[in-house]
Design an enzyme around this catalytic site. Structure first.
Site, PDB file in Angstrom:
ATOM      1  N   GLY A 227      -8.895 -14.982  -1.309  1.00 60.12           N
ATOM      2  CA  GLY A 227      -9.536 -13.756  -0.828  1.00 60.12           C
ATOM      3  C   GLY A 227     -11.040 -13.928  -0.724  1.00 60.12           C
TER       4      GLY A 227
ATOM      5  CD  GLU B 142      -7.949  -1.208  10.780  1.00 58.83           C
ATOM      6  OE1 GLU B 142      -7.165  -0.334  10.361  1.00 58.83           O
ATOM      7  OE2 GLU B 142      -9.072  -0.927  11.210  1.00 58.83           O
TER       8      GLU B 142
ATOM      9  CD  GLU C  21      -3.019  -1.056   2.250  1.00 54.63           C
ATOM     10  OE1 GLU C  21      -2.708  -0.484   3.328  1.00 54.63           O
ATOM     11  OE2 GLU C  21      -4.102  -1.628   2.072  1.00 54.63           O
TER      12      GLU C  21
ATOM     13  CE1 TYR D  16     -12.411  -6.688  -0.313  1.00 55.36           C
ATOM     14  CE2 TYR D  16     -11.770  -4.424  -0.714  1.00 55.36           C
ATOM     15  CZ  TYR D  16     -11.539  -5.641  -0.121  1.00 55.36           C
ATOM     16  OH  TYR D  16     -10.443  -5.814   0.677  1.00 55.36           O
TER      17      TYR D  16
END
Length: 167
Positions: free
Chosen positions: A104, A90, A27, A138
């Site tokens: 995932g 989180e 990230e 997602y």
């Protein structure tokens, strides 16, 4: 290959800490990552432990050796509107070389199942706006990416000032 998801154990804390640092690198937030094995252990297993974690494990058929390929760290929050607790994810991270194997999706399914079992009214998480692969993932799961909410944060000096009412 076989895949398993297990709740974090004390002996997994070093592995989870390593994976957190890998996530920070992915990230581009290494400069903000201060993850520490002792603090993780306390967050998971301490007297006031509040965080929960699942570790994703992959075992190769030829060697039978198991290796950690990811983690999901979550905790429970509360929705005033629903007057129910919620599950807040989180972080979820799968190491790059183990992606695109359905891990995932299985982690998210496991978390959703946990939220239902725990009586949660919601399962929430955040995603960085530049992380289009995660956003696409997602949305494929059926999640709504909420455009009208922003994360607010107080930390460091700002947190101290807010607590002292000097802002």
């Amino acid at each position: 290959m076989s895949f398993a998801i297990r709740p974090v154990r004390d002996e997994d804390c070093e592995i989870v800490c390593h994976l957190i640092h890998e996530l920070a690198r992915y990230e581009h937030l290494e400069h903000e990552c201060f993850a520490d094995v002792g603090q993780l252990r306390d967050a998971f297993f301490g007297e006031r432990g509040f965080a929960r974690c699942f570790v994703a494990w992959e075992k190769t058929d030829e060697t039978g050796v198991e290796r950690a390929v990811g983690f999901a760290l979550y905790y429970f929050n509360f929705s005033t509107f629903l007057t129910k607790r919620g599950l807040y994810l989180e972080d979820l991270f799968i190491v790059p070389e183990a992606r695109r194997r359905g891990y995932g999706r299985e982690m998210m399914r496991h978390l959703a199942e946990t939220a239902i079992k725990e009586g949660c009214g919601r399962f929430d998480w955040s995603v960085l706006d530049w992380n289009q692969p995660a956003i696409d993932f997602y949305e494929k799961l059926g999640a709504d990416v909420l455009p009208d909410w922003r994360i607010c944060r107080l930390e460091g000096d700002q947190l101290q000032k807010a607590a002292a009412r000097t802002i």
